[in-house]
Design a protein around this motif. Structure first.
Motif, PDB file in Angstrom:
ATOM      1  N   TRP A 178       0.964  -1.184   0.021  1.00 16.49           N
ATOM      2  CA  TRP A 178      -0.199   0.093  -0.096  1.00 16.49           C
ATOM      3  C   TRP A 178       0.796   1.325  -0.082  1.00 16.49           C
ATOM      4  N   ILE A 179       0.949   2.018  -1.058  1.00 16.96           N
ATOM      5  CA  ILE A 179       1.681   3.271  -1.279  1.00 16.96           C
ATOM      6  C   ILE A 179       0.879   4.313  -1.458  1.00 16.96           C
ATOM      7  N   GLU A 180       1.329   5.767  -0.923  1.00 18.83           N
ATOM      8  CA  GLU A 180       0.724   6.737  -1.034  1.00 18.83           C
ATOM      9  C   GLU A 180       1.697   7.852  -1.748  1.00 18.83           C
ATOM     10  N   MET A 181       1.173   8.560  -2.831  1.00 17.19           N
ATOM     11  CA  MET A 181       1.935   9.345  -3.676  1.00 17.19           C
ATOM     12  C   MET A 181       1.197  10.296  -4.321  1.00 17.19           C
ATOM     13  N   PRO A 182       1.208  11.583  -3.197  1.00 20.73           N
ATOM     14  CA  PRO A 182       0.268  12.734  -3.459  1.00 20.73           C
ATOM     15  C   PRO A 182       0.695  13.245  -5.076  1.00 20.73           C
ATOM     16  N   SER A 183       1.740  13.361  -5.292  1.00 22.11           N
ATOM     17  CA  SER A 183       2.044  13.786  -6.557  1.00 22.11           C
ATOM     18  C   SER A 183       1.439  13.291  -7.848  1.00 22.11           C
ATOM     19  N   MET A 184       1.196  12.002  -7.586  1.00 23.51           N
ATOM     20  CA  MET A 184       0.525  11.245  -8.804  1.00 23.51           C
ATOM     21  C   MET A 184      -0.703  10.888  -8.464  1.00 23.51           C
ATOM     22  N   GLN A 185      -1.497  11.483  -7.365  1.00 17.50           N
ATOM     23  CA  GLN A 185      -2.644  11.014  -6.992  1.00 17.50           C
ATOM     24  C   GLN A 185      -3.060   9.645  -6.868  1.00 17.50           C
ATOM     25  N   ALA A 186      -2.002   8.868  -6.322  1.00 18.08           N
ATOM     26  CA  ALA A 186      -2.051   7.547  -6.079  1.00 18.08           C
ATOM     27  C   ALA A 186      -2.158   7.135  -4.511  1.00 18.08           C
ATOM     28  N   ASP A 187      -3.121   6.300  -4.043  1.00 19.16           N
ATOM     29  CA  ASP A 187      -3.209   5.948  -2.752  1.00 19.16           C
ATOM     30  C   ASP A 187      -4.122   4.448  -2.865  1.00 19.16           C
ATOM     31  N   GLY A 188      -3.166   3.477  -2.868  1.00 20.20           N
ATOM     32  CA  GLY A 188      -3.803   2.231  -2.856  1.00 20.20           C
ATOM     33  C   GLY A 188      -2.910   1.078  -2.949  1.00 20.20           C
ATOM     34  N   ASP A 189      -3.321  -0.250  -3.358  1.00 21.62           N
ATOM     35  CA  ASP A 189      -2.422  -1.301  -3.295  1.00 21.62           C
ATOM     36  C   ASP A 189      -1.448  -1.454  -4.954  1.00 21.62           C
ATOM     37  N   VAL A 190      -0.214  -1.626  -5.022  1.00 17.17           N
ATOM     38  CA  VAL A 190       0.431  -1.953  -6.033  1.00 17.17           C
ATOM     39  C   VAL A 190      -0.008  -3.396  -6.411  1.00 17.17           C
ATOM     40  N   ILE A 191      -0.373  -3.057  -7.860  1.00 14.43           N
ATOM     41  CA  ILE A 191      -0.907  -4.543  -8.531  1.00 14.43           C
ATOM     42  C   ILE A 191       0.039  -4.970  -9.606  1.00 14.43           C
ATOM     43  N   ASP A 192       0.934  -3.981 -10.196  1.00 15.95           N
ATOM     44  CA  ASP A 192       1.884  -4.535 -11.104  1.00 15.95           C
ATOM     45  C   ASP A 192       3.078  -3.662 -11.240  1.00 15.95           C
ATOM     46  N   ILE A 193       4.169  -4.266 -11.585  1.00 20.53           N
ATOM     47  CA  ILE A 193       5.471  -3.575 -11.573  1.00 20.53           C
ATOM     48  C   ILE A 193       6.011  -4.063 -12.761  1.00 20.53           C
ATOM     49  N   SER A 194       6.362  -3.180 -13.770  1.00 21.73           N
ATOM     50  CA  SER A 194       6.828  -3.413 -14.969  1.00 21.73           C
ATOM     51  C   SER A 194       8.022  -2.615 -15.283  1.00 21.73           C
ATOM     52  N   LEU A 195       8.615  -2.738 -16.596  1.00 23.02           N
ATOM     53  CA  LEU A 195       9.830  -1.815 -16.695  1.00 23.02           C
ATOM     54  C   LEU A 195       9.533  -0.441 -16.493  1.00 23.02           C
ATOM     55  N   HIS A 196       8.426   0.137 -17.478  1.00 21.04           N
ATOM     56  CA  HIS A 196       8.134   1.378 -17.630  1.00 21.04           C
ATOM     57  C   HIS A 196       7.181   1.957 -16.712  1.00 21.04           C
TER      58      HIS A 196
ATOM     59  N   ILE B 285       2.015   5.035 -12.740  1.00 21.55           N
ATOM     60  CA  ILE B 285       3.126   5.643 -12.362  1.00 21.55           C
ATOM     61  C   ILE B 285       4.235   5.235 -13.177  1.00 21.55           C
ATOM     62  N   PRO B 286       4.884   6.331 -13.753  1.00 22.72           N
ATOM     63  CA  PRO B 286       6.278   6.020 -14.295  1.00 22.72           C
ATOM     64  C   PRO B 286       7.377   5.282 -13.270  1.00 22.72           C
ATOM     65  N   THR B 287       7.800   4.314 -13.722  1.00 23.81           N
ATOM     66  CA  THR B 287       8.881   3.695 -12.803  1.00 23.81           C
ATOM     67  C   THR B 287      10.020   4.477 -12.088  1.00 23.81           C
ATOM     68  N   HIS B 288      10.411   5.586 -13.131  1.00 24.15           N
ATOM     69  CA  HIS B 288      11.631   6.217 -12.467  1.00 24.15           C
ATOM     70  C   HIS B 288      11.016   7.376 -11.507  1.00 24.15           C
ATOM     71  N   ARG B 289       9.731   7.536 -11.320  1.00 25.05           N
ATOM     72  CA  ARG B 289       9.355   8.437 -10.782  1.00 25.05           C
ATOM     73  C   ARG B 289       9.344   8.105  -9.181  1.00 25.05           C
ATOM     74  N   LEU B 290       9.135   6.844  -8.985  1.00 21.85           N
ATOM     75  CA  LEU B 290       9.092   6.162  -7.768  1.00 21.85           C
ATOM     76  C   LEU B 290      10.643   6.176  -7.039  1.00 21.85           C
ATOM     77  N   VAL B 291      11.421   6.560  -7.991  1.00 18.25           N
ATOM     78  CA  VAL B 291      13.009   6.685  -7.453  1.00 18.25           C
ATOM     79  C   VAL B 291      13.255   8.322  -7.088  1.00 18.25           C
ATOM     80  N   SER B 292      12.624   9.215  -8.213  1.00 21.86           N
ATOM     81  CA  SER B 292      12.880  10.723  -7.995  1.00 21.86           C
ATOM     82  C   SER B 292      11.912  11.270  -7.235  1.00 21.86           C
ATOM     83  N   ASP B 293      10.665  10.849  -6.845  1.00 21.29           N
ATOM     84  CA  ASP B 293       9.733  11.675  -6.078  1.00 21.29           C
ATOM     85  C   ASP B 293       9.513  10.782  -5.021  1.00 21.29           C
ATOM     86  N   ALA B 294       9.093  11.637  -3.976  1.00 20.63           N
ATOM     87  CA  ALA B 294       8.769  10.912  -2.618  1.00 20.63           C
ATOM     88  C   ALA B 294       7.201  10.208  -2.676  1.00 20.63           C
TER      89      ALA B 294
END
Length: 373
Positions: free
Chosen positions: A196-214, A228-237
């Motif tokens: 379960w993750i919260e990422m206000p900058s991407m308006q995401a608040d819920g469960d991760v259901i898939d992790i792919s390359l992009h 969410i673009p994968t690289h945003r999870l490293v550059s954004d909080a």
């Protein structure tokens, strides 16, 4: 047989070419039919029936044989111009390259499906790495296919890539960033499917259901999907609630605000007066013990976690008394029930001490004030 050969040789050149092409096509179709409709059907019971990916990989691999028949057999067709021989051979070989590449891609996808069936796949997904290998295979196949079609060495094409490296970096910028991000997310165990993750900058608040390359897909609690673009999870909080889920307890951090005008010492006279009412003595003693130990003996407050009742800085609204503890569950519904039960009790017990909870005046209060005047 000799008579048939003699008859064939006596025909016009264009007839011989047409008959030869027809025989070549028939042979390739026969090989294709035997492989896909006979051999693969015989092998079908021994393949994984829970997925169609392995079937697609085998089908692409079986396509190589009829293409090889055409590639090698075209020279047996008489009276064709040399240019026709070259074109058909090169096209057939290019299609062979595509078939082999697609067979490898589907085999990689099947390997990822097998891995996802393992328990550790939830903690260490390899889907992003598999997609990188797929891209490498397809890019390599594209280079070989082009070199076969133009009848040149692949090294010639590779030598020309240096001139367009900057362009390739620009085109594949997101892919490169996502690859680096995928490695970081996986190696540092920063994200798993089911978190379960919260990422206000991407308006995401819920469960991760898939992790792919992009991309990373998050199913929000309102059942919408955020990509969410994968690289945003490293550059954004972002906030990952996995630690809370694994701890088995969820924090309760909420305050009630007391009207500061109601806070006072209990006078000696009031204490004496209260003691005169013998019937109240057991009640007051029990109530005092209950209030003092309420949070500690509450059956749904987790043991081993921080438990505090503290005063925060006074403000214009009053004096906040904060309850800081942990419920013994992470289930949302149960957590809300426990929190409501605690604050129902606290709000109900406040008047027992002659205290009042602060609340902004409402329209009803102003109407009552006007009526009293």
């Amino acid at each position: 047989m000799d008579t048939l050969i003699t008859f064939f040789e006596e025909q016009a050149p264009w007839v011989q070419s047409l008959v030869g092409l027809a025989a070549l096509i028939a042979a390739s179709l026969a090989v294709n039919y035997v492989l896909k409709h006979v051999i693969l059907r015989v092998l079908a019971p021994y393949l994984d029936r829970s997925t169609k990916t392995i079937d697609k990989s085998a089908a692409w691999a079986a396509t190589v044989a009829p293409l090889m028949v055409i590639s090698q057999g075209i020279r047996l067709v008489p009276h064709l111009p040399e240019a026709i021989y070259t074109v058909i051979t090169n096209v057939a070989q290019a299609l062979i390259v595509i078939s082999v590449a697609m067979a490898i891609v589907k085999a990689l996808a099947y390997g990822n499906e097998l891995y996802e069936r393992l328990p550790r796949s939830k903690n260490r997904p390899i889907k992003g790495f598999v997609q990188v290998v797929k891209i490498i295979v397809l890019c390599g196949a594209a280079i070989i296919m082009i070199s076969v079609l133009i009848d040149q060495s692949p090294l010639l094409l590779l030598s020309g890539l240096g001139a367009i490296t900057a362009v390739l970096l620009l085109v594949f910028k997101d892919t490169i960033l996502s690859l680096v991000a995928s490695v970081q997310l996986t190696s540092n165990d920063m994200l798993r499917v089911g978190d379960w993750i919260e990422m206000p900058s991407m308006q995401a608040d819920g469960d991760v259901i898939d992790i792919s390359l992009h991309t990373v897909k998050v199913q929000n609690f309102d059942k919408t999907i955020t990509t969410i673009p994968t690289h945003r999870l490293v550059s954004d909080a972002y906030r990952n609630w996995r630690g809370m889920s694994e701890s088995g307890g969820r924090r309760i951090k909420r305050s009630i605000v007391l009207d500061q005008n109601s806070i006072r010492f209990l006078s000696d006279e009031e204490v004496v007066d209260l003691k005169k009412f013998r019937i109240l003595k057991p009640y007051l003693a029990a109530k005092r013990d209950e209030i003092a130990a309420y949070l500690k003996w509450h059956p749904r407050i987790g043991e081993g976690f921080t438990l505090l009742v503290r005063q925060l800085d006074p403000g214009p609204q009053g004096l906040p008394i904060q309850i800081y503890c942990f419920a013994d569950t992470t289930a949302w519904g149960e957590y809300e029930d426990i929190q409501a039960d605690i604050f129902d009790h606290l709000l109900a017990i406040v008047p027992e001490f002659g205290l009042t909870v602060f609340q902004e005046p409402s329209g009803r209060d102003f109407a009552a004030l006007g009526s009293s005047r």
